[in-house]
Design a protein around this motif. Structure first.
Motif, PDB file in Angstrom:
ATOM      1  N   PRO A 724       0.835  -1.202   0.000  1.00  0.00           N
ATOM      2  CA  PRO A 724       0.000   0.000   0.000  1.00  0.00           C
ATOM      3  C   PRO A 724       0.872   1.255   0.000  1.00  0.00           C
ATOM      4  CG  PRO A 724       0.143  -0.911   2.221  1.00  0.00           C
ATOM      5  CD  PRO A 724       0.964  -1.811   1.338  1.00  0.00           C
ATOM      6  N   PHE A 725       0.468   2.252  -0.767  1.00  0.00           N
ATOM      7  CA  PHE A 725       1.159   3.545  -0.746  1.00  0.00           C
ATOM      8  C   PHE A 725       0.161   4.608  -1.164  1.00  0.00           C
ATOM      9  CE2 PHE A 725       1.614   1.947  -5.012  1.00  0.00           C
ATOM     10  CZ  PHE A 725       1.624   3.047  -5.855  1.00  0.00           C
ATOM     11  N   GLY A 726       0.512   5.889  -0.937  1.00  0.00           N
ATOM     12  CA  GLY A 726      -0.452   6.925  -1.248  1.00  0.00           C
ATOM     13  C   GLY A 726       0.137   8.309  -1.233  1.00  0.00           C
ATOM     14  N   GLY A 727      -0.758   9.288  -1.474  1.00  0.00           N
ATOM     15  CA  GLY A 727      -0.338  10.678  -1.558  1.00  0.00           C
ATOM     16  C   GLY A 727      -0.221  11.131  -2.996  1.00  0.00           C
ATOM     17  N   PRO A 728      -0.272  12.440  -3.229  1.00  0.00           N
ATOM     18  CA  PRO A 728      -0.269  12.951  -4.607  1.00  0.00           C
ATOM     19  C   PRO A 728       1.012  12.646  -5.368  1.00  0.00           C
ATOM     20  CG  PRO A 728      -0.019  14.731  -3.022  1.00  0.00           C
ATOM     21  CD  PRO A 728      -0.379  13.510  -2.242  1.00  0.00           C
ATOM     22  N   ALA A 729       2.132  12.588  -4.684  1.00  0.00           N
ATOM     23  CA  ALA A 729       3.399  12.328  -5.362  1.00  0.00           C
ATOM     24  C   ALA A 729       3.994  11.002  -4.928  1.00  0.00           C
ATOM     25  CB  ALA A 729       4.383  13.462  -5.065  1.00  0.00           C
ATOM     26  N   ALA A 730       3.182  10.145  -4.361  1.00  0.00           N
ATOM     27  CA  ALA A 730       3.688   8.900  -3.791  1.00  0.00           C
ATOM     28  C   ALA A 730       4.135   7.938  -4.880  1.00  0.00           C
ATOM     29  CB  ALA A 730       2.620   8.254  -2.932  1.00  0.00           C
ATOM     30  N   THR A 731       5.157   7.206  -4.578  1.00  0.00           N
ATOM     31  CA  THR A 731       5.633   6.152  -5.462  1.00  0.00           C
ATOM     32  C   THR A 731       5.848   4.904  -4.617  1.00  0.00           C
ATOM     33  OG1 THR A 731       7.924   6.850  -5.149  1.00  0.00           O
ATOM     34  CG2 THR A 731       6.753   7.711  -7.081  1.00  0.00           C
ATOM     35  N   PRO A 732       5.653   3.725  -5.197  1.00  0.00           N
ATOM     36  CA  PRO A 732       5.874   2.507  -4.419  1.00  0.00           C
ATOM     37  C   PRO A 732       7.355   2.322  -4.124  1.00  0.00           C
ATOM     38  CG  PRO A 732       5.451   1.990  -6.726  1.00  0.00           C
ATOM     39  CD  PRO A 732       5.207   3.454  -6.580  1.00  0.00           C
ATOM     40  N   SER A 733       7.651   1.657  -3.033  1.00  0.00           N
ATOM     41  CA  SER A 733       9.051   1.407  -2.675  1.00  0.00           C
ATOM     42  C   SER A 733       9.566   0.118  -3.292  1.00  0.00           C
ATOM     43  CB  SER A 733       9.203   1.342  -1.154  1.00  0.00           C
ATOM     44  OG  SER A 733       8.530   0.220  -0.634  1.00  0.00           O
ATOM     45  N   LEU A 734       8.689  -0.820  -3.624  1.00  0.00           N
ATOM     46  CA  LEU A 734       9.142  -2.080  -4.200  1.00  0.00           C
ATOM     47  C   LEU A 734       9.514  -1.886  -5.663  1.00  0.00           C
ATOM     48  CD1 LEU A 734       6.713  -4.744  -2.687  1.00  0.00           C
ATOM     49  CD2 LEU A 734       8.811  -3.792  -1.752  1.00  0.00           C
ATOM     50  N   GLN A 735      10.722  -2.282  -6.005  1.00  0.00           N
ATOM     51  CA  GLN A 735      11.213  -2.136  -7.373  1.00  0.00           C
ATOM     52  C   GLN A 735      10.990  -3.403  -8.195  1.00  0.00           C
ATOM     53  OE1 GLN A 735      12.616   1.102  -8.177  1.00  0.00           O
ATOM     54  NE2 GLN A 735      11.511   1.262  -6.227  1.00  0.00           N
ATOM     55  N   SER A 736      11.180  -4.554  -7.585  1.00  0.00           N
ATOM     56  CA  SER A 736      10.969  -5.809  -8.305  1.00  0.00           C
ATOM     57  C   SER A 736      10.737  -6.931  -7.308  1.00  0.00           C
ATOM     58  CB  SER A 736      12.171  -6.136  -9.191  1.00  0.00           C
ATOM     59  OG  SER A 736      13.323  -6.380  -8.396  1.00  0.00           O
ATOM     60  N   VAL A 737      10.005  -7.935  -7.770  1.00  0.00           N
ATOM     61  CA  VAL A 737       9.745  -9.122  -6.974  1.00  0.00           C
ATOM     62  C   VAL A 737       9.970 -10.338  -7.858  1.00  0.00           C
ATOM     63  CG1 VAL A 737       8.008 -10.450  -5.698  1.00  0.00           C
ATOM     64  CG2 VAL A 737       8.069  -7.953  -5.495  1.00  0.00           C
ATOM     65  N   GLU A 738      10.880 -11.211  -7.442  1.00  0.00           N
ATOM     66  CA  GLU A 738      11.190 -12.419  -8.196  1.00  0.00           C
ATOM     67  C   GLU A 738      10.880 -13.647  -7.348  1.00  0.00           C
ATOM     68  OE1 GLU A 738      15.193 -12.317  -9.713  1.00  0.00           O
ATOM     69  OE2 GLU A 738      15.134 -10.124  -9.866  1.00  0.00           O
ATOM     70  N   LYS A 739      10.619 -14.754  -8.048  1.00  0.00           N
ATOM     71  CA  LYS A 739      10.276 -15.993  -7.364  1.00  0.00           C
ATOM     72  C   LYS A 739      11.530 -16.815  -7.074  1.00  0.00           C
ATOM     73  CE  LYS A 739       8.066 -19.132  -9.795  1.00  0.00           C
ATOM     74  NZ  LYS A 739       6.998 -19.910 -10.448  1.00  0.00           N
ATOM     75  N   LEU A 740      11.606 -17.359  -5.870  1.00  0.00           N
ATOM     76  CA  LEU A 740      12.635 -18.334  -5.518  1.00  0.00           C
ATOM     77  C   LEU A 740      12.028 -19.728  -5.610  1.00  0.00           C
ATOM     78  CD1 LEU A 740      14.102 -16.611  -2.320  1.00  0.00           C
ATOM     79  CD2 LEU A 740      14.933 -16.406  -4.677  1.00  0.00           C
ATOM     80  N   THR A 741      12.790 -20.694  -6.110  1.00  0.00           N
ATOM     81  CA  THR A 741      12.289 -22.057  -6.234  1.00  0.00           C
ATOM     82  C   THR A 741      13.281 -23.045  -5.635  1.00  0.00           C
ATOM     83  OG1 THR A 741      13.267 -22.355  -8.437  1.00  0.00           O
ATOM     84  CG2 THR A 741      11.002 -21.504  -8.339  1.00  0.00           C
ATOM     85  N   GLN A 742      12.783 -24.189  -5.278  1.00  0.00           N
ATOM     86  CA  GLN A 742      13.603 -25.297  -4.803  1.00  0.00           C
ATOM     87  C   GLN A 742      13.064 -26.568  -5.442  1.00  0.00           C
ATOM     88  OE1 GLN A 742      16.223 -24.987  -2.158  1.00  0.00           O
ATOM     89  NE2 GLN A 742      16.742 -26.835  -3.306  1.00  0.00           N
ATOM     90  N   ASP A 743      13.873 -27.188  -6.275  1.00  0.00           N
ATOM     91  CA  ASP A 743      13.449 -28.395  -6.980  1.00  0.00           C
ATOM     92  C   ASP A 743      12.164 -28.167  -7.758  1.00  0.00           C
ATOM     93  OD1 ASP A 743      15.648 -29.752  -5.843  1.00  0.00           O
ATOM     94  OD2 ASP A 743      14.464 -30.267  -4.061  1.00  0.00           O
ATOM     95  N   GLY A 744      12.080 -26.994  -8.365  1.00  0.00           N
ATOM     96  CA  GLY A 744      10.931 -26.660  -9.190  1.00  0.00           C
ATOM     97  C   GLY A 744       9.723 -26.141  -8.449  1.00  0.00           C
ATOM     98  N   ALA A 745       9.736 -26.171  -7.122  1.00  0.00           N
ATOM     99  CA  ALA A 745       8.583 -25.706  -6.328  1.00  0.00           C
ATOM    100  C   ALA A 745       8.862 -24.312  -5.777  1.00  0.00           C
ATOM    101  CB  ALA A 745       8.303 -26.676  -5.192  1.00  0.00           C
ATOM    102  N   PHE A 746       7.814 -23.564  -5.585  1.00  0.00           N
ATOM    103  CA  PHE A 746       7.945 -22.225  -5.006  1.00  0.00           C
ATOM    104  C   PHE A 746       8.590 -22.308  -3.625  1.00  0.00           C
ATOM    105  CE2 PHE A 746       6.374 -18.956  -2.154  1.00  0.00           C
ATOM    106  CZ  PHE A 746       6.648 -17.784  -2.851  1.00  0.00           C
ATOM    107  N   ALA A 747       9.527 -21.359  -3.356  1.00  0.00           N
ATOM    108  CA  ALA A 747      10.219 -21.376  -2.061  1.00  0.00           C
ATOM    109  C   ALA A 747      10.372 -19.988  -1.454  1.00  0.00           C
ATOM    110  CB  ALA A 747      11.587 -22.029  -2.207  1.00  0.00           C
ATOM    111  N   GLY A 748       9.836 -18.939  -2.124  1.00  0.00           N
ATOM    112  CA  GLY A 748       9.935 -17.614  -1.540  1.00  0.00           C
ATOM    113  C   GLY A 748      10.097 -16.531  -2.585  1.00  0.00           C
ATOM    114  N   PHE A 749      10.535 -15.343  -2.125  1.00  0.00           N
ATOM    115  CA  PHE A 749      10.689 -14.176  -2.993  1.00  0.00           C
ATOM    116  C   PHE A 749      12.078 -13.563  -2.822  1.00  0.00           C
ATOM    117  CE2 PHE A 749       6.194 -14.226  -1.654  1.00  0.00           C
ATOM    118  CZ  PHE A 749       5.526 -14.183  -2.866  1.00  0.00           C
TER     119      PHE A 749
END
Length: 828
Positions: A724-749
């Motif tokens: 969540p973010f807001g305000g007239p000039a607000a910008t999100p802080s998250l730049q990128s989100v990538e998936k972590l895997t272990q043996d082909g299964a999801f394991a985190g970010f």
């Protein structure tokens, strides 16, 4: 209904009618005769009491002038059914019905026209109660006369109607809704009598508006009315819900209005200890409150009302017979009163589950009554706790005494400093399966707070909501539960109550309820892991998490087990994000899973240019024509209410989406980051308006996202990061989100964020249950369920948080929780 049981109370009364009556001077239900001088002294010396009293008498005198000038006209406006009158006899009252398609129903959805007669009668009875109080305080007969006239007319008119036995819930004046009648009418009548009984015994005579003359007051007939209303609570209604509590004031007050002491105590025993098929006694209801902190097992406003009503009645009965010591005996009921002080978001709104409300005020007047009970029973623990709460509320301006009952009862002048209310980082509501996380900002600004909860369970007034979440951001509850509107309506029964109105996962399009209260039974969300545990001190100022489990096994077409990891991660005093990982798998060979998320706002926008949505109006309509039987059979899962349905099929790339809410004073956004995954389709819809939404959105459709996963969603769960973010000039802080895997299964970010020009890298580790995570290239090895590694942009370690695990290795660092522990936090 067993009619022999219905007549049990009157028969017993007849058998003991010749026993000597108790010579206790009335009034003694709300006040005692000997209390009067102390109350008048309070009015004279305490400004708050004088202000309330002066306004009360001033308003009442306007009505008294009308009554004195023309009592025939005044009393003639009561809702008599004149066509049924005979000769010079007062006719019966109009009876109140609600009929839909020729079918008699209770009054929950009655129209204003249908309720007009009832509202008039209720208003007159309240005038009579007020007149009784005014007579007690002033001893001026004009007030007693008005109260006596109304009471006489009521007793004479009501007895001309039969008591209905409709579905075991019938009434006298509300033939199809005795439950409502005793809550709005039945409890007032004995209060009037209690205040003016001595006036009547001393020769006071009521005025008969039909005969246009004064007459004797029919004491025996009035006793029959009180007896009948008490019996409505004892032998009509239902148990196993809050209904016995809501009916208890009617039972207690009418019992205390009886003139025969043995009959009075016999009826009162139905409140204290004697259960019936239709009414739980206090001793039974109190079993819900085994220890301090236990709550009545319903939704927010109902659990709070239950404790408040019981507290007041315990005080009334304790005052009548102090040997009961009800405050001390049932102290956990009192300690449940502050529940709504704690189950709140940073903006003061309530968390919501089932039929619960978004807003509510702590019952400060009940705190006063709990204090009085504690003082009466000599419990310093009770008086100390509630005095502190009251001092704080008064000093903050949150509580000002009001209403004439405050003048009658409250006298304590609390002093000292109240203890500051400190909300815990985490909390729980056991009966609702709720596990709550909050992270209030050091700025003290509610807009900078973070808070989320996961929950779901079956209870009276609960919903078939699955494993549901709500998310808070920038001063508003953004990820919302739909709430509830009017009962018995199509949208309430076939949407608000069902899975589709919640932020959950629907399995095979067939997640549903079965059994239990009105066939809305679901399983309870249970905790697998959580840090901090509810009410415990947090290890980290920036991290918390929960892992919960839910079994979706009602009906034959879902058959699923689900786990949900929900985490709150703060990145600065003004920013942070939520992690939501929802695993779901069915035992059926063919399966698909739909993740739903509803967010207050104007629109949902996909920020992927190549993601193409096409109209799919029939996507969720298969259940629209299913049979619906009110309070019994529903059109599960309820998503046929979705409108403007648009879908992108088989989209394999990562998704960035944004919920836009620009009608607030400052715009608010909720960004979603969803890593790539095969077999996915993305749908946006307009869901029905969210009840009690913030003003700009109260009647506006709710933008909603659905993600469908073909096949199981366990190894490749629904994995989202919300910011969540807001305000007239607000910008999100998250730049990128990538998936972590272990043996082909999801394991985190792996998450990159930028706050105040400083870049931060975070590994949020959520491996498959029991599998752990290894990344030789990054030097990471983790055995556990949840952990966060935070570095700067150059890879310099800033902190390690293990929410639940045995060991984490990062480069040369080896972190293990202390012996016997599973959590640890290190800052570097």
């Amino acid at each position: 209904m067993n009619r022999s049981r219905w007549w049990l109370v009157p028969m017993l009364v007849c058998l003991c009618g010749t026993l000597p009556a108790q010579q206790k001077q009335r009034p003694f239900i709300w006040v005692r005769a000997q209390d009067r001088m102390a109350i008048l002294e309070k009015v004279e010396k305490q400004s708050w009491a004088n202000e309330i009293y002066t306004e009360f008498i001033g308003q009442l005198d306007k009505t008294i002038q009308i009554h004195e000038s023309d009592p025939v006209q005044f009393l003639g406006e009561l809702p008599f059914d004149w066509e049924k009158g005979t000769g010079d006899q007062i006719p019966p009252f109009h009876r109140t019905y609600h009929i839909e398609d020729g079918i008699h129903k209770n009054l929950d959805n009655a129209t204003e026209a249908e309720m007009a007669h009832a509202r008039t009668l209720i208003r007159y009875l309240q005038v009579a109660v007020d007149c009784g109080i005014a007579y007690y305080l002033t001893e001026e007969e004009k007030y007693a006369q008005c109260a006596a006239d109304i009471l006489y007319v009521f007793v004479t008119a009501v007895r001309q109607s039969p008591v209905s036995e409709w579905r075991g819930r019938g009434g006298w004046l509300f033939p199809d809704d005795g439950f409502r009648e005793v809550r709005e009418i039945g409890y007032k009548v004995p209060l009037v009598y209690d205040f003016i009984a001595d006036y009547l015994k001393d020769g006071g005579k009521p005025f008969d508006p039909v005969k246009n003359s004064k007459t004797e007051f029919p004491v025996a007939a009035a006793q029959e009315v009180f007896r009948t209303y008490a019996a409505l609570s004892i032998h009509y209604g239902q148990t196993g819900s809050n209904h016995p509590i809501l009916e208890a004031p009617n039972l207690v007050y009418n019992a205390l209005a009886m003139e025969n002491e043995q009959e009075r105590d016999r009826l009162l025993a139905y409140f204290l200890t004697e259960n019936t098929e239709n009414q739980d006694a206090l001793s039974e209801m109190a079993k819900m409150y085994k220890k301090k902190g236990d709550l009545w097992p319903e939704t927010s406003q109902y659990l709070n009302a239950a404790a408040s009503i019981l507290t007041r009645l315990m005080l009334v009965v304790n005052r009548y017979d102090p040997t009961n010591r009800l405050g001390q005996r049932y102290a956990p009921i009192l300690y449940s009163l502050p529940a709504l002080d704690y189950l709140v978001y940073p903006n003061g709104q309530l968390i919501r589950w089932g039929d619960g409300k978004r807003t509510g005020t702590p019952p400060y007047s009940s705190y006063e009554e709990a204090y009085l009970l504690g003082a009466m029973d000599g419990s310093e623990e009770i008086t100390r706790e509630f005095a502190s709460l009251l001092v704080s509320a008064m000093q903050e301006g949150a509580y000002h005494r009001s209403g004439i009952l405050a003048v009658l009862w409250y006298a304590q002048e609390y002093s000292g400093e109240g203890e500051e209310l400190v909300l815990p980082r985490t909390d729980k509501v056991d009966h609702a399966g709720i596990f709550l996380q909050r992270n209030e900002s050091d700025t003290g600004n509610p807009e900078d707070g973070l808070m989320a909860f996961v929950g779901g369970a079956h209870m009276v007034h609960g919903h078939a909501e699955g494993m549901n979440i709500e998310l808070y951001g920038r001063g508003e509850v953004l990820g919302v539960d739909n709430g509830r509107g009017r009962y018995q309506q199509d949208i309430h029964e076939n949407y608000s109550r069902l899975f589709a109105a919640h932020n959950t996962v629907i399995v095979n399009g067939n997640s549903r309820s079965e059994g239990g209260w009105v066939n809305l039974g679901i399983n309870t969300v249970t905790q697998i892991a959580m840090e901090p545990q509810p009410w415990e001190k947090a290890l980290s100022p920036d991290h918390s998490f929960s892992i919960t489990r839910f079994v979706d096994d009602k009906g034959e077409l879902a058959k699923a087990v689900q786990e949900r990891t929900l985490a709150v991660i703060r990145t600065s005093d003004t920013s942070g994000y939520y992690v939501d990982v929802f695993r779901s798998r069915s035992e059926l060979p063919e399966q698909y899973h739909d993740y739903l998320y509803h967010n207050i706002g104007d629109s949902l926008v996909f920020l992927n240019d190549e993601l193409t949505l096409i109209p799919t109006p029939d996507r969720y309509t298969a259940n629209a024509a299913l049979p619906w039987i009110q309070n019994r059979q529903y059109r599960h899962p309820g998503w046929h209410f979705f409108d403007a349905v648009q879908t992108a099929e088989n989209y394999q790339k990562g998704v960035r989406a944004r919920f836009v809410a620009e009608k607030f004073d400052q715009p608010i956004y909720m960004d979603l980051h969803i890593p790539p995954q095969d077999g996915r389709s993305y749908t946006k819809v307009l869901a029905p308006p969210t009840f009690e939404a913030p003003d700009p959105y109260e009647n506006q459709a709710t933008p909603t996202l659905l993600i469908r996963q073909q096949g199981e969603a366990w190894h490749q769960p629904f994995a989202l990061v919300f910011e969540p973010f807001g305000g007239p000039a607000a910008t999100p802080s998250l730049q990128s989100v990538e998936k972590l895997t272990q043996d082909g299964a999801f394991a985190g970010f792996f998450i990159r964020s930028r706050v105040a020009a400083q870049e931060r890298l975070q590994y949020v580790l959520i491996p498959m249950p029991g599998k752990g995570y290894r990344d030789k290239g990054q030097g990471i090895s983790f055995t556990g369920s949840f952990a966060v590694i935070t570095t700067d942009s150059d890879g310099m370690l800033q902190s390690i948080y293990i929410g639940e695990g045995e060991e984490l290795r990062y480069g040369a660092q080896v972190i293990r929780p202390a012996f016997g522990k599973k959590s640890v936090y290190r800052r570097y």
